[in-house]
Design a protein around this motif. Structure first.
Motif, PDB file in Angstrom:
ATOM      1  N   GLN A 216       0.840  -1.213   0.000  1.00 44.43           N
ATOM      2  CA  GLN A 216       0.000   0.000   0.000  1.00 44.43           C
ATOM      3  C   GLN A 216       0.866   1.250   0.000  1.00 44.43           C
ATOM      4  O   GLN A 216       0.575   2.212  -0.704  1.00 44.43           O
ATOM      5  CB  GLN A 216      -0.922   0.010   1.213  1.00 44.43           C
ATOM      6  CG  GLN A 216      -2.055  -0.975   1.109  1.00 44.43           C
ATOM      7  CD  GLN A 216      -2.977  -0.922   2.330  1.00 44.43           C
ATOM      8  OE1 GLN A 216      -2.710  -0.226   3.300  1.00 44.43           O
ATOM      9  NE2 GLN A 216      -4.050  -1.683   2.273  1.00 44.43           N
ATOM     10  N   ASP A 217       1.934   1.232   0.798  1.00 49.31           N
ATOM     11  CA  ASP A 217       2.814   2.395   0.875  1.00 49.31           C
ATOM     12  C   ASP A 217       3.475   2.687  -0.465  1.00 49.31           C
ATOM     13  O   ASP A 217       3.784   3.823  -0.779  1.00 49.31           O
ATOM     14  CB  ASP A 217       3.891   2.200   1.956  1.00 49.31           C
ATOM     15  CG  ASP A 217       3.300   2.220   3.360  1.00 49.31           C
ATOM     16  OD1 ASP A 217       2.124   2.616   3.509  1.00 49.31           O
ATOM     17  OD2 ASP A 217       4.011   1.834   4.305  1.00 49.31           O
ATOM     18  N   SER A 218       3.682   1.636  -1.277  1.00 49.67           N
ATOM     19  CA  SER A 218       4.292   1.853  -2.587  1.00 49.67           C
ATOM     20  C   SER A 218       3.239   2.129  -3.664  1.00 49.67           C
ATOM     21  O   SER A 218       3.543   2.152  -4.845  1.00 49.67           O
ATOM     22  CB  SER A 218       5.153   0.646  -2.978  1.00 49.67           C
ATOM     23  OG  SER A 218       4.335  -0.479  -3.185  1.00 49.67           O
ATOM     24  N   GLY A 219       1.993   2.311  -3.228  1.00 53.45           N
ATOM     25  CA  GLY A 219       0.947   2.724  -4.153  1.00 53.45           C
ATOM     26  C   GLY A 219       0.129   1.591  -4.737  1.00 53.45           C
ATOM     27  O   GLY A 219      -0.770   1.809  -5.533  1.00 53.45           O
ATOM     28  N   SER A 220       0.421   0.352  -4.371  1.00 56.01           N
ATOM     29  CA  SER A 220      -0.327  -0.782  -4.891  1.00 56.01           C
ATOM     30  C   SER A 220      -1.575  -1.012  -4.049  1.00 56.01           C
ATOM     31  O   SER A 220      -1.524  -0.970  -2.832  1.00 56.01           O
ATOM     32  CB  SER A 220       0.539  -2.039  -4.856  1.00 56.01           C
ATOM     33  OG  SER A 220      -0.251  -3.177  -5.105  1.00 56.01           O
TER      34      SER A 220
END
Length: 129
Positions: free
Chosen positions: A77-81
């Motif tokens: 989530q932190d990497s945008g996924s």
């Protein structure tokens, strides 16, 4: 993900484990120790009160698996996924989210300033080929 001694955990069993884990006293004990058999014996004893028959090793394994899965979903989530998700994420985020934030602010000493340059350079290289 390790096998929990042959018997799958039900949703209610996992909820009960998370409820115990959310106890601030338990969290402090878990943060402060590596040899944590006694803590997971407390987990097992409390689960017994809910009519759930799990030994300390099963509790520790489930705890570790949940924590590992949470961390992998969180980093995705932190990497945008948004493709990764898990059951009980919000419950675990309430427990683990605060300590992850503290870790991030401790390790965030200038690291983030270098990251955009690296990602820009990499994306340029990727688009050249």
């Amino acid at each position: 993900v390790a096998n929990e001694g042959g018997k799958h955990w039900t949703v209610n069993e996992v909820r009960a484990l998370i409820r115990i884990w959310s106890d601030k006293n338990i969290q402090q004990q878990l943060e402060g120790t590596v040899r944590n058999k006694r803590i997971f014996e407390q987990f097992a004893a409390r689960l017994q009160k809910f009519g759930i028959d799990r030994d300390w090793k099963q509790c520790r394994t489930k705890y570790k698996n949940l924590k590992h899965e949470y961390k992998s979903v969180k980093s995705a989530q932190d990497s945008g996924s948004t493709s990764k998700s898990m059951k009980f994420f919000n419950e675990l985020d309430a427990i683990l989210g605060h300590s992850a934030m503290e870790q991030a602010s401790k390790s965030d000493n200038g690291e983030s300033e270098r990251t955009p340059e690296w990602t820009e350079a990499k994306s340029e290289k990727d688009s050249i080929g």
